[in-house]
Design an enzyme around this catalytic site. Structure first.
Site, PDB file in Angstrom:
ATOM      1  N   TYR A 297       2.277  -3.213 -11.559  1.00 49.55           N
ATOM      2  CA  TYR A 297       1.729  -2.581 -12.758  1.00 49.55           C
ATOM      3  C   TYR A 297       0.710  -1.518 -12.390  1.00 49.55           C
ATOM      4  O   TYR A 297       0.181  -1.482 -11.284  1.00 49.55           O
ATOM      5  CB  TYR A 297       1.093  -3.618 -13.699  1.00 49.55           C
ATOM      6  CG  TYR A 297      -0.214  -4.199 -13.203  1.00 49.55           C
ATOM      7  CD1 TYR A 297      -1.426  -3.603 -13.544  1.00 49.55           C
ATOM      8  CD2 TYR A 297      -0.247  -5.335 -12.401  1.00 49.55           C
ATOM      9  CE1 TYR A 297      -2.631  -4.122 -13.086  1.00 49.55           C
ATOM     10  CE2 TYR A 297      -1.435  -5.862 -11.950  1.00 49.55           C
ATOM     11  CZ  TYR A 297      -2.631  -5.255 -12.299  1.00 49.55           C
ATOM     12  OH  TYR A 297      -3.820  -5.772 -11.848  1.00 49.55           O
ATOM     13  N   CYS A 298       0.463  -0.632 -13.352  1.00 47.00           N
ATOM     14  CA  CYS A 298      -0.607   0.363 -13.273  1.00 47.00           C
ATOM     15  C   CYS A 298      -1.182   0.473 -14.680  1.00 47.00           C
ATOM     16  O   CYS A 298      -1.153  -0.505 -15.423  1.00 47.00           O
ATOM     17  CB  CYS A 298      -0.088   1.693 -12.726  1.00 47.00           C
ATOM     18  SG  CYS A 298       1.169   2.483 -13.750  1.00 47.00           S
ATOM     19  N   SER A 299      -1.657   1.619 -15.064  1.00 46.94           N
ATOM     20  CA  SER A 299      -2.223   1.765 -16.410  1.00 46.94           C
ATOM     21  C   SER A 299      -1.158   1.661 -17.483  1.00 46.94           C
ATOM     22  O   SER A 299      -1.269   0.862 -18.410  1.00 46.94           O
ATOM     23  CB  SER A 299      -2.958   3.103 -16.545  1.00 46.94           C
ATOM     24  OG  SER A 299      -4.051   3.149 -15.665  1.00 46.94           O
TER      25      SER A 299
ATOM     26  N   ILE B  21      -1.206  -2.331 -17.564  1.00 48.34           N
ATOM     27  CA  ILE B  21      -2.370  -3.143 -17.885  1.00 48.34           C
ATOM     28  C   ILE B  21      -2.894  -2.820 -19.288  1.00 48.34           C
ATOM     29  O   ILE B  21      -3.494  -3.679 -19.939  1.00 48.34           O
ATOM     30  CB  ILE B  21      -3.487  -3.003 -16.818  1.00 48.34           C
ATOM     31  CG1 ILE B  21      -4.498  -4.151 -16.937  1.00 48.34           C
ATOM     32  CG2 ILE B  21      -4.135  -1.632 -16.876  1.00 48.34           C
ATOM     33  CD1 ILE B  21      -5.483  -4.246 -15.780  1.00 48.34           C
TER      34      ILE B  21
ATOM     35  N   GLY C 109       2.540   2.334 -16.550  1.00 47.57           N
ATOM     36  CA  GLY C 109       3.838   2.011 -15.958  1.00 47.57           C
ATOM     37  C   GLY C 109       4.464   3.097 -15.119  1.00 47.57           C
ATOM     38  O   GLY C 109       5.477   2.854 -14.464  1.00 47.57           O
TER      39      GLY C 109
END
Length: 176
Positions: free
Chosen positions: A108-110, A137, A112
């Site tokens: 995951y990141c902020s 996230i 996607g």
């Protein structure tokens, strides 16, 4: 009378097609709280890797390796409990050398995008079960799931990346 029937037929067809288009949303799009966020994600992401929605990922928290593909500054503000920092700009396969290739992984990141790119690299390297967290996230927090700080304490703070991208984070305290 003919004109009225033609208009009614046209209106019905338009309404039917509109319904069909909106009802054909993917399961992932339907899994984000905001319709506009879902539309943005549909166009932003390439959808080249398996995607997992937040409820599915939350169920797998105990038996899956979560990889955080944001930058260290973002990770230090908060991350999903138990997630490993791997970064994006400086990601290398050495960050996952100790992870067996059969282990389920959720990246995951902020939102996607960065995690999708890291997921592509992991799959190309032979990892067998890699998913991108759809909505990142931001959606994790938007759906009420906890994040933790550097000390492992629950926090409401989430690094919002930038004011432009921060509009998609609806829950929690935005940090820039």
């Amino acid at each position: 009378m003919q004109a009225l029937l033609k208009y009614i037929r046209y209106a019905f067809t338009s309404l039917f097609l509109s319904f069909m288009v909106t009802s054909c949303a993917t399961a992932q799009e339907a899994s984000v709280k905001s319709n506009s966020y879902g539309v943005m994600l549909k166009t932003l992401l390439s959808h080249t890797v398996p995607e997992m929605n937040v409820p599915e990922a939350a169920e797998k928290l105990a038996n899956t390796v979560f990889l955080d593909a944001r930058e260290l500054e973002e990770y230090e503000v908060s991350h999903i409990k138990g997630a490993r920092f791997v970064g994006y700009d400086h990601f290398t396969m050495e960050a996952v050398d100790d992870v067996p290739k059969t282990t389920p992984i959720i990246v995951y990141c902020s939102v996607g995008y960065r995690s999708e790119k890291i997921s592509e690299q992991l799959l190309a390297a032979g990892f067998e079960s890699v998913s991108n967290l759809y909505g990142g996230i931001f959606e994790w927090k938007n759906q009420g799931h906890a994040v933790v700080d550097q000390e492992g304490e629950t926090t409401d703070a989430v690094h919002a990346f930038s004011r432009t991208w921060g509009i998609w984070l609806k829950e929690g305290d935005k940090v820039y």
